[in-house]
Every structure is written in structure tokens, then in C-alpha cells.
Design an enzyme around this catalytic site. Structure first.
Site, PDB file in Angstrom:
ATOM      1  N   GLY A  98       0.731  -4.795   1.170  1.00 51.00           N
ATOM      2  CA  GLY A  98      -0.075  -4.787   0.785  1.00 51.00           C
ATOM      3  C   GLY A  98       0.741  -5.752  -0.706  1.00 51.00           C
TER       4      GLY A  98
ATOM      5  N   ASN B 290       5.086  -7.834   7.403  1.00 54.10           N
ATOM      6  CA  ASN B 290       5.420  -7.697   7.873  1.00 54.10           C
ATOM      7  C   ASN B 290       5.246  -6.193   8.395  1.00 54.10           C
ATOM      8  OD1 ASN B 290       5.344  -5.813   5.728  1.00 54.10           O
ATOM      9  ND2 ASN B 290       7.281  -4.197   5.645  1.00 54.10           N
ATOM     10  N   GLU B 291       3.780  -5.732   8.292  1.00 55.63           N
ATOM     11  CA  GLU B 291       2.689  -5.097   9.032  1.00 55.63           C
ATOM     12  C   GLU B 291       3.193  -4.491  10.568  1.00 55.63           C
ATOM     13  OE1 GLU B 291       1.783  -7.297   7.235  1.00 55.63           O
ATOM     14  OE2 GLU B 291      -0.272  -5.181   5.744  1.00 55.63           O
TER      15      GLU B 291
ATOM     16  N   LEU C 242       0.889  -1.204   0.266  1.00 53.89           N
ATOM     17  CA  LEU C 242       0.030  -0.149  -0.309  1.00 53.89           C
ATOM     18  C   LEU C 242       1.092   1.102  -0.072  1.00 53.89           C
ATOM     19  CD1 LEU C 242      -2.650  -0.702   2.370  1.00 53.89           C
ATOM     20  CD2 LEU C 242      -2.935  -1.645   0.329  1.00 53.89           C
TER      21      LEU C 242
HETATM   22  C1  LIG Z   1      -6.166   5.046   4.776  1.00 55.60           C
HETATM   23  C2  LIG Z   1      -6.273   3.408   5.149  1.00 55.60           C
HETATM   24  C3  LIG Z   1      -7.198   2.827   6.008  1.00 55.60           C
HETATM   25  C4  LIG Z   1      -6.291   2.394   7.132  1.00 55.60           C
HETATM   26  C5  LIG Z   1      -5.590   1.570   6.935  1.00 55.60           C
HETATM   27  C6  LIG Z   1      -5.776   0.287   8.124  1.00 55.60           C
HETATM   28  C7  LIG Z   1      -5.137  -0.647   7.924  1.00 55.60           C
HETATM   29  C8  LIG Z   1      -3.910  -0.748   7.234  1.00 55.60           C
HETATM   30  C9  LIG Z   1      -3.062  -1.945   8.147  1.00 55.60           C
HETATM   31  C10 LIG Z   1      -2.365  -2.517   7.295  1.00 55.60           C
HETATM   32  C11 LIG Z   1      -1.565  -2.264   5.779  1.00 55.60           C
HETATM   33  C12 LIG Z   1      -0.614  -2.803   5.751  1.00 55.60           C
HETATM   34  C13 LIG Z   1      -0.629  -3.201   4.007  1.00 55.60           C
HETATM   35  C14 LIG Z   1       1.308  -2.721   3.733  1.00 55.60           C
HETATM   36  O1  LIG Z   1       1.133  -2.327   2.561  1.00 55.60           O
HETATM   37  S1  LIG Z   1       1.633  -1.219   4.437  1.00 55.60           S
HETATM   38  C15 LIG Z   1       3.295  -0.774   2.456  1.00 55.60           C
HETATM   39  C16 LIG Z   1       4.294  -0.970   3.824  1.00 55.60           C
HETATM   40  N1  LIG Z   1       5.216  -1.320   2.507  1.00 55.60           N
HETATM   41  C17 LIG Z   1       6.621  -1.598   3.108  1.00 55.60           C
HETATM   42  O2  LIG Z   1       7.068  -1.244   4.160  1.00 55.60           O
HETATM   43  C18 LIG Z   1       7.436  -1.545   1.776  1.00 55.60           C
HETATM   44  C19 LIG Z   1       8.466  -0.149   2.091  1.00 55.60           C
HETATM   45  N2  LIG Z   1       9.303  -0.481   1.389  1.00 55.60           N
HETATM   46  C20 LIG Z   1      10.772  -1.032   0.604  1.00 55.60           C
HETATM   47  O3  LIG Z   1      10.640  -2.702   1.660  1.00 55.60           O
HETATM   48  C21 LIG Z   1      11.515  -0.556  -0.014  1.00 55.60           C
HETATM   49  O4  LIG Z   1      11.499   0.255  -0.653  1.00 55.60           O
HETATM   50  C22 LIG Z   1      11.492  -2.027  -1.132  1.00 55.60           C
HETATM   51  C23 LIG Z   1      12.048  -2.615  -1.152  1.00 55.60           C
HETATM   52  C24 LIG Z   1      10.110  -2.039  -1.985  1.00 55.60           C
HETATM   53  C25 LIG Z   1      12.361  -1.325  -2.758  1.00 55.60           C
HETATM   54  O5  LIG Z   1      13.632  -0.964  -1.908  1.00 55.60           O
HETATM   55  P1  LIG Z   1      14.354  -0.109  -3.357  1.00 55.60           P
HETATM   56  O6  LIG Z   1      15.748   0.142  -2.612  1.00 55.60           O
HETATM   57  O7  LIG Z   1      14.165  -0.212  -4.412  1.00 55.60           O
HETATM   58  O8  LIG Z   1      13.843   0.937  -3.200  1.00 55.60           O
HETATM   59  P2  LIG Z   1      13.429   2.678  -1.748  1.00 55.60           P
HETATM   60  O9  LIG Z   1      14.674   3.584  -2.277  1.00 55.60           O
HETATM   61  O10 LIG Z   1      13.233   1.350  -0.760  1.00 55.60           O
HETATM   62  O11 LIG Z   1      11.973   3.499  -2.362  1.00 55.60           O
HETATM   63  C26 LIG Z   1      12.504   4.237  -4.059  1.00 55.60           C
HETATM   64  C27 LIG Z   1      11.132   4.872  -3.208  1.00 55.60           C
HETATM   65  O12 LIG Z   1       9.775   3.806  -3.551  1.00 55.60           O
HETATM   66  C28 LIG Z   1       9.152   5.428  -2.010  1.00 55.60           C
HETATM   67  N3  LIG Z   1       8.626   4.243  -1.386  1.00 55.60           N
HETATM   68  C29 LIG Z   1       8.946   2.586  -0.868  1.00 55.60           C
HETATM   69  N4  LIG Z   1       8.126   1.814  -0.428  1.00 55.60           N
HETATM   70  C30 LIG Z   1       6.954   3.098  -0.314  1.00 55.60           C
HETATM   71  C31 LIG Z   1       5.248   2.928  -0.003  1.00 55.60           C
HETATM   72  N5  LIG Z   1       5.366   1.615   0.655  1.00 55.60           N
HETATM   73  N6  LIG Z   1       4.686   3.761  -0.334  1.00 55.60           N
HETATM   74  C32 LIG Z   1       4.720   4.749  -1.471  1.00 55.60           C
HETATM   75  N7  LIG Z   1       6.309   5.533  -1.178  1.00 55.60           N
HETATM   76  C33 LIG Z   1       6.806   3.807  -1.325  1.00 55.60           C
HETATM   77  C34 LIG Z   1      10.573   5.041  -1.019  1.00 55.60           C
HETATM   78  O13 LIG Z   1       9.946   5.543  -0.244  1.00 55.60           O
HETATM   79  C35 LIG Z   1      11.437   6.081  -2.274  1.00 55.60           C
HETATM   80  O14 LIG Z   1      10.912   6.730  -2.186  1.00 55.60           O
HETATM   81  P3  LIG Z   1      11.686   8.223  -2.828  1.00 55.60           P
HETATM   82  O15 LIG Z   1      13.160   7.892  -3.964  1.00 55.60           O
HETATM   83  O16 LIG Z   1      12.604   8.823  -1.354  1.00 55.60           O
HETATM   84  O17 LIG Z   1      11.412   9.840  -2.776  1.00 55.60           O
END
Ligand SMILES: CC/C=C\C/C=C\C/C=C\C=C\CC(=O)SCCNC(=O)CCNC(=O)[C@H](O)C(C)(C)COP(=O)(O)OP(=O)(O)OC[C@H]1O[C@@H](n2cnc3c(N)ncnc32)[C@H](O)[C@@H]1OP(=O)(O)O
Length: 210
Positions: A90, A114-115, A52
Site C-alpha cells: 500500500g 509485494n502482496e 496497509l
Molecule cells: C479490510 C480489508 C479488506 C479487504 C482487503 C483485501 C485485500 C487486500 C489485499 C491486499 C492489500 C495489500 C496492501 C498492503 O499494503 S498489505 C501490507 C504490506 N506491508 C508490508 O509488507 C510491510 C511490512 N513491513 C516491513 O517490511 C517493514 O516493517 C518496513 C520495511 C516497512 C520497516 O522496517 P523496519 O525494520 O524499520 O521496522 P520493523 O521493525 O519491521 O517494524 C516496526 C513496527 O511496525 C510494525 N509494522 C510494520 N509494517 C506494518 C504494517 N503494514 N501494518 C502494521 N504494523 C506494521 C511492525 O510490526 C513493528 O511493530 P512492533 O515494533 O513489533 O510492535
């Protein structure tokens, strides 16, 4: 279907809306019997989906959050088949909704819910989808520790079905799809799938989620 929403295919409202519209169109297309979903981001190692979009969950209006959460649920109800690189949270859910998961065998990739590592709770239907795939005990450990599994570990607990060299993912996915499509008749497959998900569908209905 190629996902290409740089930098990491995070699931924003716009992205999920487009995804659901595309899936609806495919569902109505009588010629379409299967779907392979993959990431065509140019980054290396490749991300399937970062899950997400965290920016959608911070500082937004209740209306926006409601709309976002609704489309997350719609996405979860529709998926079919996948192949992938890194798939946290997500992104993992996206692949769990598929019938078969093929992962590129690169130890730099990880997959999991990994939440808890992020200080948030995986909703119960994320958890149930995981239980249905890897069983209760594996889910208990995975969710409480917020584990992200490398490909070999993911294969061992059944979180993915197959590991293949990175450059063969799509070829193997196509071959697998061809095999699945040899099963005659959509109706028997759909009915079998519904039966497998019967209890879960009932739980969702009880929670007023469908
Ligand atoms: C409205 C909602 C209402 C209720 C919600 C209630 C409950 C919800 C409960 C839980 C739900 C959870 C589900 C989820 O999916 S939460 C998101 C979890 N995601 C992560 O933990 C992933 C985090 N990211 C990573 O681990 C890494 O980025 C990677 C392995 C995917 C990629 O690694 P890279 O080294 O290739 O790239 P990065 O340099 O880390 O990132 C590049 C760039 O992308 C941005 N970014 C990464 N992940 C996200 C994301 N999930 N959402 C938005 N943006 C993301 C990161 O910040 C970098 O941006 P910049 O270049 O710095 O601008």
C-alpha cells in the site's frame, strides 16, 4: 504534507481518514496547485509507508473492514506528488498515485507491490495503477514474484522517476514541483490527466468502484 505516524506510517483507518480529510481541504483551497508528500519519521533508514495496516485486516468486524476498504479507495483517488524511502505494498500504491516519484538513493530502501509474498492478492486497481506506470510485462513479473525493488532497479523499470541523495530529497522535490507548476492553468493539466486516466476510470466504473 509530512506523514508522521510511528513506527512506520502504516495506513490504518484513522490515518487514512485524516489523510483524506486533509486532501479534501487542500482540493478546496484554490491557492493549492500541488502537493509534496513525505515521511518525517525519525527512524533510519526512513520508511515512506509500510502500506496497509495489517492489524486493520485481521479479526475486525465486516463493518470495520468495509469502512477501512472504502477509505483506502478514497486515498487512491486523490494523490498528487511524493518523495520517499521504503514503500512496500500500500505504500507503493500511495506513491504510484502521484504524478512524480523521487526516491532517496539508499539501497536499504525498497519499493514494490509485494502482496504475493504475503500470501495475499494485490487488488486489480493496484495492478492497473502499476501497469500504467511500468507497463504490462514489468508488472507481470513484479506482482507474481511480489518483488521489492531497490532504488536503482526501481528507476530502471520506471517505478520511480528520479533518485537523489537522501539529504536532498525535499529540495529536489520542491524544485520539481516548481517546474511542474510553470504549466499554465489548472484546467489544461486536469483535463490532460483525466484523458490519460479515461480507460482506467471506465474500468473502475464498470467494477462499481467509483
Ligand atoms: C479490510 C480489508 C479488506 C479487504 C482487503 C483485501 C485485500 C487486500 C489485499 C491486499 C492489500 C495489500 C496492501 C498492503 O499494503 S498489505 C501490507 C504490506 N506491508 C508490508 O509488507 C510491510 C511490512 N513491513 C516491513 O517490511 C517493514 O516493517 C518496513 C520495511 C516497512 C520497516 O522496517 P523496519 O525494520 O524499520 O521496522 P520493523 O521493525 O519491521 O517494524 C516496526 C513496527 O511496525 C510494525 N509494522 C510494520 N509494517 C506494518 C504494517 N503494514 N501494518 C502494521 N504494523 C506494521 C511492525 O510490526 C513493528 O511493530 P512492533 O515494533 O513489533 O510492535
Amino acid at each position: 504534507m509530512h506523514m508522521q505516524s510511528p513506527p512506520v506510517n502504516s495506513l490504518s483507518l484513522d490515518f487514512l481518514t485524516e489523510l483524506c480529510i486533509s486532501l479534501e481541504k487542500l482540493e478546496m483551497d484554490k491557492g493549492c496547485r500541488g502537493l509534496i508528500i513525505t515521511s518525517v519519521l525519525s527512524n533510519q533508514p526512513k520508511v515512506f509507508s509500510a502500506g496497509l495496516d495489517i492489524l486493520e485486516m485481521y479479526g475486525k468486524s465486516p463493518e470495520h473492514c468495509g469502512e477501512f476498504w472504502k477509505v483506502v479507495q478514497e486515498m487512491w483517488l486523490k494523490f498528487y506528488g511524493s518523495n520517499m524511502g521504503s514503500s512496500p505494498a500500500g505504500g507503493c500504491l500511495l506513491s504510484l498515485t502521484c504524478d512524480y516519484r523521487i526516491m532517496a538513493d539508499n539501497p536499504r530502501y525498497t519499493i514494490g507491490l509485494n502482496e504475493t509474498q504475503l500470501g495475499i492478492v494485490a487488488p486489480f486497481w493496484f495492478k492497473e495503477t502499476m501497469v500504467n506506470t511500468v507497463g504490462h510485462r514489468n508488472t507481470e513479473v513484479a506482482l507474481q514474484l511480489g518483488l521489492l525493488y531497490k532504488p536503482a532497479e526501481a528507476l530502471k523499470i520506471g517505478l520511480v522517476d528520479q533518485l537523489v541523495p537522501e539529504d536532498q530529497v525535499f529540495t529536489v522535490a520542491s524544485q520539481t514541483m516548481t517546474k511542474w507548476l510553470t504549466i499554465p492553468g489548472n484546467v489544461s493539466v486536469i483535463t490532460t490527466k483525466s484523458t490519460l486516466n479515461l480507460l482506467f476510470s471506465f474500468q473502475l466504473w464498470c467494477f462499481n468502484l467509483v
